[in-house]
Scaffold this motif. Structure first.
Motif, PDB file in Angstrom:
ATOM      1  N   LYS A   1       0.830  -1.282  -0.149  1.00  0.00           N
ATOM      2  CA  LYS A   1       0.031   0.010  -0.077  1.00  0.00           C
ATOM      3  C   LYS A   1       0.895   1.220  -0.123  1.00  0.00           C
ATOM      4  O   LYS A   1       0.298   2.216   0.397  1.00  0.00           O
ATOM      5  CB  LYS A   1      -0.958   0.036   1.216  1.00  0.00           C
ATOM      6  N   GLY A   2       2.258   1.118  -0.305  1.00  0.00           N
ATOM      7  CA  GLY A   2       3.064   2.234  -0.435  1.00  0.00           C
ATOM      8  C   GLY A   2       2.703   3.118  -1.746  1.00  0.00           C
ATOM      9  O   GLY A   2       2.233   2.403  -2.560  1.00  0.00           O
ATOM     10  N   VAL A   3       2.765   4.321  -1.640  1.00  0.00           N
ATOM     11  CA  VAL A   3       2.445   5.495  -2.825  1.00  0.00           C
ATOM     12  C   VAL A   3       3.788   5.962  -3.246  1.00  0.00           C
ATOM     13  O   VAL A   3       4.328   6.575  -2.478  1.00  0.00           O
ATOM     14  CB  VAL A   3       1.586   6.333  -2.206  1.00  0.00           C
ATOM     15  N   ARG A   4       3.704   5.948  -4.716  1.00  0.00           N
ATOM     16  CA  ARG A   4       5.115   6.744  -5.351  1.00  0.00           C
ATOM     17  C   ARG A   4       4.365   7.575  -6.138  1.00  0.00           C
ATOM     18  O   ARG A   4       3.441   7.301  -6.704  1.00  0.00           O
ATOM     19  CB  ARG A   4       5.880   5.542  -6.187  1.00  0.00           C
ATOM     20  N   VAL A   5       4.720   8.875  -6.073  1.00  0.00           N
ATOM     21  CA  VAL A   5       4.405  10.176  -7.033  1.00  0.00           C
ATOM     22  C   VAL A   5       5.544  10.764  -7.612  1.00  0.00           C
ATOM     23  O   VAL A   5       6.579  10.873  -7.300  1.00  0.00           O
ATOM     24  CB  VAL A   5       3.493  10.988  -6.351  1.00  0.00           C
ATOM     25  N   GLU A   6       5.333  10.850  -9.204  1.00  0.00           N
ATOM     26  CA  GLU A   6       6.029  11.577 -10.015  1.00  0.00           C
ATOM     27  C   GLU A   6       5.408  12.802 -10.243  1.00  0.00           C
ATOM     28  O   GLU A   6       4.137  12.680 -10.778  1.00  0.00           O
ATOM     29  CB  GLU A   6       6.459  10.698 -10.964  1.00  0.00           C
ATOM     30  N   THR A   7       6.074  13.879 -10.862  1.00  0.00           N
ATOM     31  CA  THR A   7       5.482  14.972 -11.065  1.00  0.00           C
ATOM     32  C   THR A   7       6.126  15.732 -12.545  1.00  0.00           C
ATOM     33  O   THR A   7       7.307  15.394 -12.598  1.00  0.00           O
ATOM     34  CB  THR A   7       5.654  16.274 -10.029  1.00  0.00           C
ATOM     35  N   ALA A   8       5.277  16.179 -13.207  1.00  0.00           N
ATOM     36  CA  ALA A   8       5.646  16.928 -14.289  1.00  0.00           C
ATOM     37  C   ALA A   8       5.118  17.971 -14.731  1.00  0.00           C
ATOM     38  O   ALA A   8       3.845  18.130 -14.468  1.00  0.00           O
ATOM     39  CB  ALA A   8       5.769  15.916 -15.539  1.00  0.00           C
ATOM     40  N   PHE A   9       5.704  19.050 -15.483  1.00  0.00           N
ATOM     41  CA  PHE A   9       4.856  20.192 -15.726  1.00  0.00           C
ATOM     42  C   PHE A   9       3.928  20.075 -17.163  1.00  0.00           C
ATOM     43  O   PHE A   9       4.673  19.421 -17.938  1.00  0.00           O
ATOM     44  CB  PHE A   9       5.856  21.432 -16.081  1.00  0.00           C
ATOM     45  N   GLU A  10       2.686  20.618 -16.924  1.00  0.00           N
ATOM     46  CA  GLU A  10       1.866  20.372 -17.937  1.00  0.00           C
ATOM     47  C   GLU A  10       1.837  21.814 -18.439  1.00  0.00           C
ATOM     48  O   GLU A  10       1.228  22.554 -17.949  1.00  0.00           O
ATOM     49  CB  GLU A  10       0.502  19.840 -17.486  1.00  0.00           C
ATOM     50  N   GLU A  11       2.228  22.119 -19.734  1.00  0.00           N
ATOM     51  CA  GLU A  11       1.856  23.301 -20.525  1.00  0.00           C
ATOM     52  C   GLU A  11       0.539  23.132 -21.042  1.00  0.00           C
ATOM     53  O   GLU A  11       0.281  22.286 -21.954  1.00  0.00           O
ATOM     54  CB  GLU A  11       3.075  23.311 -21.596  1.00  0.00           C
ATOM     55  N   CYS A  12      -0.242  23.972 -20.638  1.00  0.00           N
ATOM     56  CA  CYS A  12      -1.725  24.284 -21.095  1.00  0.00           C
ATOM     57  C   CYS A  12      -1.810  25.368 -22.112  1.00  0.00           C
ATOM     58  O   CYS A  12      -1.474  26.431 -21.792  1.00  0.00           O
ATOM     59  CB  CYS A  12      -2.660  24.500 -19.920  1.00  0.00           C
ATOM     60  N   TYR A  13      -2.216  24.923 -23.232  1.00  0.00           N
ATOM     61  CA  TYR A  13      -2.573  26.279 -24.216  1.00  0.00           C
ATOM     62  C   TYR A  13      -4.187  26.104 -24.417  1.00  0.00           C
ATOM     63  O   TYR A  13      -4.507  24.954 -24.920  1.00  0.00           O
ATOM     64  CB  TYR A  13      -1.723  25.979 -25.437  1.00  0.00           C
ATOM     65  N   SER A  14      -4.912  27.156 -24.461  1.00  0.00           N
ATOM     66  CA  SER A  14      -6.083  27.290 -24.785  1.00  0.00           C
ATOM     67  C   SER A  14      -6.284  28.228 -25.731  1.00  0.00           C
ATOM     68  O   SER A  14      -5.893  29.345 -25.711  1.00  0.00           O
ATOM     69  CB  SER A  14      -7.067  27.361 -23.386  1.00  0.00           C
ATOM     70  N   THR A  15      -7.367  27.976 -26.657  1.00  0.00           N
ATOM     71  CA  THR A  15      -7.842  28.939 -27.416  1.00  0.00           C
ATOM     72  C   THR A  15      -9.419  29.372 -27.327  1.00  0.00           C
ATOM     73  O   THR A  15     -10.140  28.195 -27.055  1.00  0.00           O
ATOM     74  CB  THR A  15      -7.673  28.150 -29.176  1.00  0.00           C
TER      75      THR A  15
END
Length: 70
Positions: A51-65
């Motif tokens: 039940k161990g939890v591993r988390v990785e993060t990455a930047f999400e570039e958001c472009y909206s029109t």
């Protein structure tokens, strides 16, 4: 639901969020940084045996029109 800490992929600030253990063992969702408000993609893996939890993060570039009609 366990509370986990992740570091923002942009500013490095520590953030906290809850993980839903009843969902899949591999999860991915976007959470905004509580300091700089930039979107972070969280990739979460829950080990079924421990039940161990591993988390990785990455930047999400958001472009909206947006279209504006007057």
């Amino acid at each position: 639901m366990p509370l986990i800490t992740f570091r923002c992929a942009v500013c490095g600030e520590a953030n906290e969020t809850f993980v839903d253990e009843s969902a899949a063992t591999d999860q991915q969702y976007t959470e905004d940084c509580q300091a700089c408000c930039r979107p972070n993609v969280l990739r979460i893996h829950i080990d079924e045996a421990t039940k161990g939890v591993r988390v990785e993060t990455a930047f999400e570039e958001c472009y909206s029109t947006q279209a504006f009609h007057f």
